[in-house]
Design a protein around this motif. Structure first.
Motif, PDB file in Angstrom:
ATOM      1  N   GLY A 123       0.813  -1.214   0.000  1.00  0.00           N
ATOM      2  CA  GLY A 123       0.000   0.000   0.000  1.00  0.00           C
ATOM      3  C   GLY A 123       0.846   1.262   0.000  1.00  0.00           C
ATOM      4  N   LYS A 124       1.966   1.224   0.723  1.00  0.00           N
ATOM      5  CA  LYS A 124       2.874   2.379   0.741  1.00  0.00           C
ATOM      6  C   LYS A 124       3.590   2.532  -0.600  1.00  0.00           C
ATOM      7  CE  LYS A 124       3.521   2.202   5.745  1.00  0.00           C
ATOM      8  NZ  LYS A 124       4.414   1.789   6.859  1.00  0.00           N
ATOM      9  N   MET A 125       3.928   1.423  -1.257  1.00  0.00           N
ATOM     10  CA  MET A 125       4.509   1.510  -2.608  1.00  0.00           C
ATOM     11  C   MET A 125       3.545   2.215  -3.560  1.00  0.00           C
ATOM     12  SD  MET A 125       6.145  -2.223  -3.370  1.00  0.00           S
ATOM     13  CE  MET A 125       6.843  -3.248  -2.070  1.00  0.00           C
ATOM     14  N   LEU A 126       2.243   1.962  -3.380  1.00  0.00           N
ATOM     15  CA  LEU A 126       1.208   2.547  -4.232  1.00  0.00           C
ATOM     16  C   LEU A 126       0.816   3.947  -3.790  1.00  0.00           C
ATOM     17  CD1 LEU A 126      -1.100  -0.607  -4.283  1.00  0.00           C
ATOM     18  CD2 LEU A 126       0.147   0.269  -6.265  1.00  0.00           C
ATOM     19  N   GLN A 127       1.360   4.401  -2.646  1.00  0.00           N
ATOM     20  CA  GLN A 127       0.969   5.679  -2.044  1.00  0.00           C
ATOM     21  C   GLN A 127      -0.538   5.732  -1.804  1.00  0.00           C
ATOM     22  OE1 GLN A 127       2.854   9.185  -3.920  1.00  0.00           O
ATOM     23  NE2 GLN A 127       4.194   7.756  -5.003  1.00  0.00           N
ATOM     24  N   LEU A 128      -1.090   4.616  -1.289  1.00  0.00           N
ATOM     25  CA  LEU A 128      -2.500   4.617  -0.913  1.00  0.00           C
ATOM     26  C   LEU A 128      -2.719   5.578   0.255  1.00  0.00           C
ATOM     27  CD1 LEU A 128      -3.604   0.851  -0.955  1.00  0.00           C
ATOM     28  CD2 LEU A 128      -4.089   2.619  -2.654  1.00  0.00           C
ATOM     29  N   PRO A 129      -3.882   6.177   0.352  1.00  0.00           N
ATOM     30  CA  PRO A 129      -4.190   6.989   1.532  1.00  0.00           C
ATOM     31  C   PRO A 129      -4.027   6.149   2.804  1.00  0.00           C
ATOM     32  CG  PRO A 129      -5.846   7.314  -0.170  1.00  0.00           C
ATOM     33  CD  PRO A 129      -4.974   6.198  -0.640  1.00  0.00           C
ATOM     34  N   GLU A 130      -3.579   6.774   3.867  1.00  0.00           N
ATOM     35  CA  GLU A 130      -3.292   6.049   5.107  1.00  0.00           C
ATOM     36  C   GLU A 130      -4.493   5.298   5.661  1.00  0.00           C
ATOM     37  OE1 GLU A 130      -1.356   7.825   8.352  1.00  0.00           O
ATOM     38  OE2 GLU A 130       0.593   7.937   7.351  1.00  0.00           O
ATOM     39  N   CYS A 131      -5.687   5.770   5.331  1.00  0.00           N
ATOM     40  CA  CYS A 131      -6.884   5.119   5.866  1.00  0.00           C
ATOM     41  C   CYS A 131      -7.051   3.685   5.366  1.00  0.00           C
ATOM     42  CB  CYS A 131      -8.132   5.933   5.532  1.00  0.00           C
ATOM     43  SG  CYS A 131      -8.363   6.245   3.767  1.00  0.00           S
ATOM     44  N   PHE A 132      -6.319   3.308   4.305  1.00  0.00           N
ATOM     45  CA  PHE A 132      -6.384   1.944   3.790  1.00  0.00           C
ATOM     46  C   PHE A 132      -5.372   1.012   4.463  1.00  0.00           C
ATOM     47  CE2 PHE A 132      -8.423   4.117   0.180  1.00  0.00           C
ATOM     48  CZ  PHE A 132      -9.492   3.262  -0.054  1.00  0.00           C
ATOM     49  N   LEU A 133      -4.480   1.566   5.267  1.00  0.00           N
ATOM     50  CA  LEU A 133      -3.407   0.764   5.853  1.00  0.00           C
ATOM     51  C   LEU A 133      -3.781   0.324   7.266  1.00  0.00           C
ATOM     52  CD1 LEU A 133      -0.312   2.844   4.680  1.00  0.00           C
ATOM     53  CD2 LEU A 133      -1.561   1.042   3.459  1.00  0.00           C
ATOM     54  N   ALA A 134      -3.298  -0.868   7.632  1.00  0.00           N
ATOM     55  CA  ALA A 134      -3.624  -1.419   8.951  1.00  0.00           C
ATOM     56  C   ALA A 134      -2.715  -0.865  10.045  1.00  0.00           C
ATOM     57  CB  ALA A 134      -3.522  -2.941   8.925  1.00  0.00           C
ATOM     58  N   GLY A 135      -1.466  -0.563   9.679  1.00  0.00           N
ATOM     59  CA  GLY A 135      -0.498  -0.136  10.676  1.00  0.00           C
ATOM     60  C   GLY A 135      -0.573   1.332  10.996  1.00  0.00           C
ATOM     61  N   THR A 136      -1.732   1.903  10.921  1.00  0.00           N
ATOM     62  CA  THR A 136      -1.946   3.316  11.241  1.00  0.00           C
ATOM     63  C   THR A 136      -3.106   3.381  12.233  1.00  0.00           C
ATOM     64  OG1 THR A 136      -3.592   3.671   9.519  1.00  0.00           O
ATOM     65  CG2 THR A 136      -1.276   3.939   8.885  1.00  0.00           C
ATOM     66  N   HIS A 137      -3.572   4.582  12.481  1.00  0.00           N
ATOM     67  CA  HIS A 137      -4.711   4.745  13.386  1.00  0.00           C
ATOM     68  C   HIS A 137      -6.031   4.698  12.624  1.00  0.00           C
ATOM     69  CE1 HIS A 137      -1.995   5.549  16.646  1.00  0.00           C
ATOM     70  NE2 HIS A 137      -1.436   6.552  15.983  1.00  0.00           N
TER      71      HIS A 137
END
Length: 475
Positions: A123-137
């Protein structure tokens, strides 16, 4: 087979695989067999007693290889690529050896946790918005599905569940069956057939939105359909946008469509099965703009990111939407960390597929993966230039990534005859599509080991067959 024999046979198998892939170009890319060819080559029943390993390996060449379409041949230009790399194959061996069934965190913590982290890496390689990532808030996260078809179905079923609950919250007198009868989903008239199949399985209506001259869905036409359906008493609830359609690699205008979906309380799912891999390159990342409006996003690393099948990456903005739609908790599955990877997919049992991602990402690095994508795009542009230089042919759709849609100027029958000759020669393999009622040939850059000389050779073969075809009296 004991451990010692396994060591010996395993080394032999690695040699067999390496030899097959290094010499694959020497094999006809397309098989010369008829349906049912295999049944007569093997016994009608399984053997009563153990057989010799050497005999089994001999039968691979005698029975299996004659019926193989060699997807990893540099002469294969059909469909879209299916990814392959040695690191992924080695990871698959380890996956088979560990043999865990990762249906929950407790069933094998590393299986669940590595998958979660790998989807964050990607997801970070794709620069997805942080809301799509699990390791965030955020409330989102990623999961590996088997195919994009599964991801589409999961998103549609989750959207259906969410819509029913939302509508019943304000219209308590409406039954679930009444709501379901009025729900309507949408997708492009260029979308993959699996999207329509998801609606069939989900028991909801699906309407196809007409596309523009570039085979993309635009806001005006979509909004018109939504307004008409609402006026007729229907309940729009889901839209599947496609980034990189199967026929021509067209891109729906998600930056226009996303806000409309948000305004109308419609779940927007983005299917980027093929094209998604390219979004790791900064120059292609703008094609993903609008993902911030989506509720879910999916693409297949097993198509173009050097990770062998199966590995389809799916992200959701709110993981509770998936978990809430599919949560089942029999006593034998209960544990203290219920949200960690449970209820995110159709199958209960899951392989340790994230090992392939971990090996490939570490052994290629982001720079290596980007270089691989860029090379394929350059080769597609090279083929496009060859087609444009020959006045007998025409390009039929924008060449954005690794797919070129082209045809002979003339009738559909003429192009059908050309493709038939290409297939019968078995030197290269292509498949067609239909664009604006025209029979079109698709040339997709697929193989990991493809080079410019393979593209040049393929074009020479096509032009030679074209010359022979046009020499016939009826043409």
């Amino acid at each position: 087979m004991d451990a010692e024999e396994f060591r010996r046979r395993g080394k032999e198998m690695v040699d067999l695989v390496a030899d097959y892939l290094e010499n694959i170009e020497d094999r006809p890319v397309y098989p010369d067999v008829e349906p049912g060819y295999l049944r007569s080559l093997i016994p009608t029943e399984a053997p009563q007693d153990p057989e010799n390993y050497e005999d089994i390996i001999k039968d691979v060449e005698r029975v299996i290889m004659p019926g193989i379409t060699h997807w990893h041949s540099p002469n294969f230009f059909a469909y879209f690529p299916t990814a392959s790399s040695y690191p992924a194959m080695l990871a698959d061996m380890l996956c088979g050896a560990i043999g865990c069934i990762g249906f929950s965190w407790a069933a094998s913590p590393a299986c669940t946790e590595l998958e979660t982290v790998m989807l964050d890496w990607l997801g970070k390689m794709l620069q997805l918005p942080e809301c799509f990532l699990a390791g965030t808030h955020g409330q989102g996260g990623g999961v590996i599905q088997g195919t994009a078809s599964e991801a589409t179905l999961m998103s549609l079923l989750a959207a259906r569940c969410k819509a029913v609950r939302r509508i019943q919250a304000t219209n308590s007198d409406m039954s679930e069956m009444e709501i379901l009868s009025k729900l309507v989903a949408y997708t492009s008239d260029q979308a993959h057939s699996s999207v329509e199949r998801a609606a069939l399985i989900g028991g909801v209506k699906m309407k196809k939105v007409p596309t523009d001259e570039h085979y993309a869905v635009r806001k005006d036409m979509f909004m018109k359909m939504v307004e008409e359906d609402k006026a007729d008493g229907l309940l729009p609830f889901y839209f599947c946008a496609t980034l990189g359609t199967t026929p021509s690699c067209a891109f729906d205008k998600t930056e226009e469509l996303g806000p409309l979906c948000n305004e109308e309380n419609m779940w927007m799912h983005i299917d980027a099965a093929y094209a998604g891999s390219a979004f790791i390159c900064p120059e292609f990342r703008p094609l993903l703009n609008g993902v911030e409006f989506a509720d879910s996003f999916n693409f297949n690393p097993h198509k173009w990111l050097l990770i062998n099948f199966d590995c389809s990456a799916m992200w959701v903005k709110k993981r509770a939407d998936l978990i809430g739609a599919f949560k089942m908790d029999p006593l034998y599955l209960k544990h203290e960390n219920q949200e960690s990877g449970d209820h995110w997919q159709i199958p209960l049992g899951r392989r340790f597929r994230s090992l392939k991602m971990w090996f490939v990402f570490r052994m290629y690095g982001l720079n290596g993966l980007q270089a691989y994508i860029r090379k394929h795009v350059v080769l597609a542009k090279e083929f496009e230039s060859l087609v444009r230089a020959d006045k007998r042919f025409e390009i039929c759709a924008d060449v954005v990534l690794g797919l070129v849609c082209f045809r002979l100027k003339g009738s559909n029958e003429l192009n059908q005859n050309l493709l038939k000759r290409i297939t019968q020669c078995r030197e290269i393999h292509l498949v067609p599509c239909q664009l604006s009622g025209r029979f079109v040939l698709r040339f997709a850059i697929c193989a990991r080991k493809i080079e410019s000389h393979h593209v040049q050779k393929a074009w020479q073969h096509i032009t030679q067959l074209t010359f022979e075809l046009l020499q016939e009296p009826e043409h």
